[in-house]
Scaffold this motif. Structure first.
Motif, mmCIF file in Angstrom:
data_model
loop_
_atom_site.group_PDB
_atom_site.id
_atom_site.type_symbol
_atom_site.label_atom_id
_atom_site.label_comp_id
_atom_site.label_asym_id
_atom_site.label_seq_id
_atom_site.Cartn_x
_atom_site.Cartn_y
_atom_site.Cartn_z
ATOM 1 N N SER A 67 18.963 52.140 52.237
ATOM 2 C CA SER A 67 19.792 51.675 51.123
ATOM 3 C C SER A 67 19.164 51.987 49.770
ATOM 4 O O SER A 67 19.867 52.008 48.752
ATOM 5 C CB SER A 67 20.086 50.183 51.259
ATOM 6 N N ALA A 68 17.858 52.238 49.745
ATOM 7 C CA ALA A 68 17.180 52.568 48.487
ATOM 8 C C ALA A 68 17.436 54.012 48.053
ATOM 9 O O ALA A 68 17.148 54.382 46.921
ATOM 10 C CB ALA A 68 15.677 52.332 48.619
ATOM 11 N N CYS A 69 17.989 54.811 48.958
ATOM 12 C CA CYS A 69 18.173 56.235 48.673
ATOM 13 C C CYS A 69 19.635 56.641 48.770
ATOM 14 O O CYS A 69 20.389 56.092 49.580
ATOM 15 C CB CYS A 69 17.374 57.078 49.660
ATOM 16 N N GLU A 70 19.980 57.606 47.974
ATOM 17 C CA GLU A 70 21.303 58.223 48.068
ATOM 18 C C GLU A 70 21.364 59.091 49.325
ATOM 19 O O GLU A 70 22.379 59.158 50.000
ATOM 20 C CB GLU A 70 21.567 59.067 46.812
ATOM 21 N N SER A 71 20.248 59.757 49.606
ATOM 22 C CA SER A 71 20.150 60.579 50.818
ATOM 23 C C SER A 71 18.703 60.608 51.281
ATOM 24 O O SER A 71 17.789 60.503 50.475
ATOM 25 C CB SER A 71 20.653 61.999 50.563
ATOM 26 N N MET A 72 18.513 60.730 52.590
ATOM 27 C CA MET A 72 17.184 60.776 53.198
ATOM 28 C C MET A 72 16.921 62.175 53.725
ATOM 29 O O MET A 72 17.855 62.920 54.027
ATOM 30 C CB MET A 72 17.076 59.789 54.354
ATOM 31 N N ARG A 73 15.648 62.486 53.875
ATOM 32 C CA ARG A 73 15.250 63.783 54.410
ATOM 33 C C ARG A 73 14.035 63.582 55.309
ATOM 34 O O ARG A 73 13.018 63.046 54.872
ATOM 35 C CB ARG A 73 14.910 64.710 53.251
ATOM 36 N N GLY A 100 16.822 59.273 45.140
ATOM 37 C CA GLY A 100 17.208 57.954 44.654
ATOM 38 C C GLY A 100 18.612 57.954 44.080
ATOM 39 O O GLY A 100 19.216 59.007 43.846
ATOM 40 N N HIS A 101 19.116 56.763 43.823
ATOM 41 C CA HIS A 101 20.461 56.628 43.261
ATOM 42 C C HIS A 101 20.540 57.215 41.854
ATOM 43 O O HIS A 101 21.625 57.543 41.386
ATOM 44 C CB HIS A 101 20.897 55.164 43.276
ATOM 45 N N ASP A 102 19.383 57.395 41.206
ATOM 46 C CA ASP A 102 19.356 58.015 39.876
ATOM 47 C C ASP A 102 19.229 59.533 39.951
ATOM 48 O O ASP A 102 19.128 60.202 38.932
ATOM 49 C CB ASP A 102 18.214 57.446 39.047
ATOM 50 N N GLY A 103 19.213 60.081 41.169
ATOM 51 C CA GLY A 103 19.131 61.520 41.362
ATOM 52 C C GLY A 103 17.718 62.065 41.460
ATOM 53 O O GLY A 103 17.529 63.248 41.726
ATOM 54 N N SER A 104 16.708 61.233 41.267
ATOM 55 C CA SER A 104 15.329 61.711 41.356
ATOM 56 C C SER A 104 14.900 61.802 42.825
ATOM 57 O O SER A 104 15.237 60.948 43.638
ATOM 58 C CB SER A 104 14.384 60.792 40.586
ATOM 59 N N GLU A 105 14.172 62.862 43.118
ATOM 60 C CA GLU A 105 13.725 63.087 44.491
ATOM 61 C C GLU A 105 12.311 62.558 44.681
ATOM 62 O O GLU A 105 11.433 62.811 43.867
ATOM 63 C CB GLU A 105 13.775 64.579 44.828
ATOM 64 N N HIS A 106 12.120 61.807 45.755
ATOM 65 C CA HIS A 106 10.816 61.251 46.110
ATOM 66 C C HIS A 106 10.504 61.683 47.528
ATOM 67 O O HIS A 106 10.861 60.995 48.494
ATOM 68 C CB HIS A 106 10.832 59.724 46.006
#
Length: 147
Positions: A67-73, A100-106
């Motif tokens: 739920s913390a991410c827009e998409s997982m990898r 993330g929901h802000d579009g930043s990739e972690h």
């Protein structure tokens, strides 16, 4: 996934299960993902807690991650599997994280180990361990290291 050439059947089965696990994690399919774990799973995940015991605790952890991410990898690289009877041990490098929901990739590289058992004809994860190398001076994880 690389490194599976020449694997005999039980090793292929474990690699297939791990591949399905990674695809389900990437798709955010929590029910399918959790179906790979035994009810009394013990996991040493790299984030949020020292350990998780049981699928209820681990499911809550995974739900929070998803739920913390827009998409997982999740990608499995250079897997190695050893099987003896109904027990298997696998280790691999994992490229994982999310957007993330802000579009930043972690995302970053981690080390992973899975202990598995064949139960009723199906390989299940009984123990899972993810870790990241860290800088002992700063205490910060080193997710940007490359294999």
């Amino acid at each position: 996934m690389g490194g599976a050439t020449g694997a005999i059947e039980p090793e292929r089965e474990v690699l297939g299960m791990l591949s399905a696990w990674a695809a389900e994690a990437s798709a955010g399919d929590l029910d399918a993902l959790m179906a790979h774990y035994v009810p009394d799973i013990v996991s040493y995940d790299a984030i949020y807690a020292l350990q998780f015991r049981g699928t209820e605790a681990y499911r809550a952890h995974w739900q929070g991650c998803l739920s913390a991410c827009e998409s997982m990898r999740f990608e499995i690289h250079d897997p190695r599997v050893a099987v003896s009877g109904d027990v298997a041990f696998a280790h691999y490098l994992a490229f994982c994280g999310g957007t993330g929901h802000d579009g930043s990739e972690h995302t970053g590289w981690m080390r992973a180990t899975a202990g598995c058992r064949k139960i009723d004809g199906r390989w299940m994860i009984v123990h899972e361990h993810f870790s990241a190398p860290f800088d002992p001076i700063s205490g910060k994880a080193l997710f940007d290291l490359q294999p």
